[in-house]
Structure formats: structure tokens, C-alpha cells
Design a protein around this motif. Structure first.
Motif, PDB file in Angstrom:
ATOM      1  N   GLN A   1       0.658   5.499   8.013  1.00  0.00           N
ATOM      2  CA  GLN A   1       1.589   6.617   7.858  1.00  0.00           C
ATOM      3  C   GLN A   1       2.499   6.368   6.659  1.00  0.00           C
ATOM      4  OE1 GLN A   1       4.006   7.360  11.320  1.00  0.00           O
ATOM      5  NE2 GLN A   1       5.074   9.074  10.376  1.00  0.00           N
ATOM      6  N   ALA A   2       2.992   5.140   6.519  1.00  0.00           N
ATOM      7  CA  ALA A   2       3.858   4.791   5.391  1.00  0.00           C
ATOM      8  C   ALA A   2       3.120   4.976   4.074  1.00  0.00           C
ATOM      9  CB  ALA A   2       4.337   3.345   5.537  1.00  0.00           C
ATOM     10  N   GLU A   3       1.889   4.496   4.010  1.00  0.00           N
ATOM     11  CA  GLU A   3       1.091   4.634   2.787  1.00  0.00           C
ATOM     12  C   GLU A   3       0.891   6.103   2.431  1.00  0.00           C
ATOM     13  OE1 GLU A   3      -3.332   3.404   1.318  1.00  0.00           O
ATOM     14  OE2 GLU A   3      -2.230   1.930   2.517  1.00  0.00           O
ATOM     15  N   GLU A   4       0.604   6.917   3.412  1.00  0.00           N
ATOM     16  CA  GLU A   4       0.399   8.345   3.173  1.00  0.00           C
ATOM     17  C   GLU A   4       1.684   9.014   2.696  1.00  0.00           C
ATOM     18  OE1 GLU A   4      -1.262  11.863   2.517  1.00  0.00           O
ATOM     19  OE2 GLU A   4      -2.348  10.013   2.929  1.00  0.00           O
ATOM     20  N   MET A   5       2.827   8.637   3.246  1.00  0.00           N
ATOM     21  CA  MET A   5       4.106   9.217   2.828  1.00  0.00           C
ATOM     22  C   MET A   5       4.403   8.874   1.371  1.00  0.00           C
ATOM     23  SD  MET A   5       6.347   8.475   6.260  1.00  0.00           S
ATOM     24  CE  MET A   5       7.884   9.181   5.664  1.00  0.00           C
ATOM     25  N   ILE A   6       4.137   7.636   0.983  1.00  0.00           N
ATOM     26  CA  ILE A   6       4.370   7.216  -0.403  1.00  0.00           C
ATOM     27  C   ILE A   6       3.406   7.948  -1.335  1.00  0.00           C
ATOM     28  CG2 ILE A   6       4.289   5.265  -2.000  1.00  0.00           C
ATOM     29  CD1 ILE A   6       5.143   3.508   0.468  1.00  0.00           C
ATOM     30  N   ARG A   7       2.157   8.044  -0.930  1.00  0.00           N
ATOM     31  CA  ARG A   7       1.160   8.769  -1.725  1.00  0.00           C
ATOM     32  C   ARG A   7       1.575  10.234  -1.895  1.00  0.00           C
ATOM     33  NH1 ARG A   7      -3.028   7.436   0.998  1.00  0.00           N
ATOM     34  NH2 ARG A   7      -3.715   5.802  -0.412  1.00  0.00           N
ATOM     35  N   HIS A   8       2.086  10.820  -0.834  1.00  0.00           N
ATOM     36  CA  HIS A   8       2.472  12.236  -0.845  1.00  0.00           C
ATOM     37  C   HIS A   8       3.547  12.535  -1.889  1.00  0.00           C
ATOM     38  CE1 HIS A   8       3.065  16.279   0.666  1.00  0.00           C
ATOM     39  NE2 HIS A   8       4.365  16.032   0.759  1.00  0.00           N
TER      40      HIS A   8
ATOM     41  N   GLY B   1       3.871  10.920  -4.618  1.00  0.00           N
ATOM     42  CA  GLY B   1       3.317  10.615  -5.927  1.00  0.00           C
ATOM     43  C   GLY B   1       3.793   9.327  -6.550  1.00  0.00           C
ATOM     44  N   ASN B   2       4.237   8.387  -5.749  1.00  0.00           N
ATOM     45  CA  ASN B   2       4.703   7.103  -6.262  1.00  0.00           C
ATOM     46  C   ASN B   2       3.673   6.017  -6.027  1.00  0.00           C
ATOM     47  OD1 ASN B   2       7.837   6.778  -7.118  1.00  0.00           O
ATOM     48  ND2 ASN B   2       7.488   8.606  -5.907  1.00  0.00           N
ATOM     49  N   ARG B   3       3.879   4.914  -6.729  1.00  0.00           N
ATOM     50  CA  ARG B   3       2.963   3.780  -6.627  1.00  0.00           C
ATOM     51  C   ARG B   3       3.070   3.147  -5.241  1.00  0.00           C
ATOM     52  NH1 ARG B   3       3.052  -1.846  -8.675  1.00  0.00           N
ATOM     53  NH2 ARG B   3       5.265  -1.532  -9.041  1.00  0.00           N
ATOM     54  N   ILE B   4       1.916   2.907  -4.661  1.00  0.00           N
ATOM     55  CA  ILE B   4       1.846   2.281  -3.337  1.00  0.00           C
ATOM     56  C   ILE B   4       1.772   0.771  -3.542  1.00  0.00           C
ATOM     57  CG2 ILE B   4       0.459   2.039  -1.238  1.00  0.00           C
ATOM     58  CD1 ILE B   4      -0.568   4.919  -1.874  1.00  0.00           C
ATOM     59  N   THR B   5       2.774   0.063  -3.025  1.00  0.00           N
ATOM     60  CA  THR B   5       2.772  -1.395  -3.104  1.00  0.00           C
ATOM     61  C   THR B   5       2.784  -1.964  -1.693  1.00  0.00           C
ATOM     62  OG1 THR B   5       5.183  -1.645  -3.111  1.00  0.00           O
ATOM     63  CG2 THR B   5       4.106  -1.315  -5.265  1.00  0.00           C
TER      64      THR B   5
ATOM     65  N   GLY C   1       4.680  -4.199  -0.437  1.00  0.00           N
ATOM     66  CA  GLY C   1       6.056  -4.314   0.042  1.00  0.00           C
ATOM     67  C   GLY C   1       6.620  -2.991   0.526  1.00  0.00           C
ATOM     68  N   ARG C   2       6.390  -1.946  -0.236  1.00  0.00           N
ATOM     69  CA  ARG C   2       6.872  -0.621   0.163  1.00  0.00           C
ATOM     70  C   ARG C   2       6.231  -0.182   1.471  1.00  0.00           C
ATOM     71  NH1 ARG C   2       6.640   2.662  -5.624  1.00  0.00           N
ATOM     72  NH2 ARG C   2       8.400   1.579  -6.584  1.00  0.00           N
ATOM     73  N   VAL C   3       4.928  -0.395   1.587  1.00  0.00           N
ATOM     74  CA  VAL C   3       4.218  -0.015   2.813  1.00  0.00           C
ATOM     75  C   VAL C   3       4.727  -0.834   3.997  1.00  0.00           C
ATOM     76  CG1 VAL C   3       1.962   0.009   3.953  1.00  0.00           C
ATOM     77  CG2 VAL C   3       2.176   0.797   1.582  1.00  0.00           C
ATOM     78  N   LEU C   4       4.913  -2.124   3.792  1.00  0.00           N
ATOM     79  CA  LEU C   4       5.392  -2.995   4.864  1.00  0.00           C
ATOM     80  C   LEU C   4       6.767  -2.558   5.364  1.00  0.00           C
ATOM     81  CD1 LEU C   4       5.176  -5.577   6.609  1.00  0.00           C
ATOM     82  CD2 LEU C   4       6.145  -6.827   4.664  1.00  0.00           C
ATOM     83  N   VAL C   5       7.702  -2.378   4.448  1.00  0.00           N
ATOM     84  CA  VAL C   5       9.076  -2.041   4.844  1.00  0.00           C
ATOM     85  C   VAL C   5       9.140  -0.650   5.467  1.00  0.00           C
ATOM     86  CG1 VAL C   5      11.438  -1.680   4.024  1.00  0.00           C
ATOM     87  CG2 VAL C   5      10.096  -3.613   3.168  1.00  0.00           C
ATOM     88  N   LEU C   6       8.498   0.322   4.860  1.00  0.00           N
ATOM     89  CA  LEU C   6       8.507   1.670   5.438  1.00  0.00           C
ATOM     90  C   LEU C   6       7.801   1.684   6.785  1.00  0.00           C
ATOM     91  CD1 LEU C   6       9.311   4.602   5.273  1.00  0.00           C
ATOM     92  CD2 LEU C   6       7.279   5.026   3.849  1.00  0.00           C
TER      93      LEU C   6
END
Length: 73
Positions: free
Chosen positions: A8-15, A17-21, A23-28
Motif C-alpha cells: 500500500q505504501a509503495e502504491e501511494m508513493i507511486r501514485h 509520482g515520486n521515487r520509491i525507495t 526507506g520511504r516504503v518501510l516508514v510509510l
């Protein structure tokens, strides 16, 4: 269909339009899995020693999430 908080976090970041990392996926993903607000320290505890995220990187990710309206202070 999204099966877990990290997907879900990865999809939100993708939505947005930002770079998926990782760390971002883990924290979100951690924030999404909680039923209440949690502190910077509580996020650090959930991440544990296995992650390469240090305190400064975690702070920067939280600020990025806030700027992109994916989390709030």
C-alpha cells in the motif's frame, strides 16, 4: 489488490509520482500499520537494527512524507 501495508505504501508513493525507495516504503508502511499516531522514537524501535536507516535519514523521510501529504506531524 493490495495485500499488505508495504505494498500500500509503495502504491501511494507511486501514485504521487515520486521515487520509491526502501526507506520511504518501510516508514510509510509502519505508519499505515499503526492504529494511532506514533513518535519518531517508536518508529525507530519498530525499524530495529536490521535497517540501514539512521536517525537523520528517518527524520528526512518523515519530513518528505509530510511535504507530500502522506503523513502529518
Amino acid at each position: 489488490m493490495i495485500t499488505n501495508f508495504y505494498e500500500q505504501a509503495e502504491e501511494m508513493i507511486r501514485h504521487i509520482g515520486n521515487r520509491i525507495t526502501p526507506g520511504r516504503v518501510l516508514v510509510l508502511g509502519i505508519l499505515l500499520s499503526e492504529k494511532k499516531a506514533i513518535s519518531h522514537l517508536e518508529i525507530e524501535e519498530r525499524i530495529g537494527d536490521s535497517s540501514k536507516l539512521n536517525r537523520v535519514t528517518l527524520y528526512r523521510i518523515l519530513e518528505w512524507l509530510n511535504r507530500n501529504d502522506l503523513a502529518h506531524k
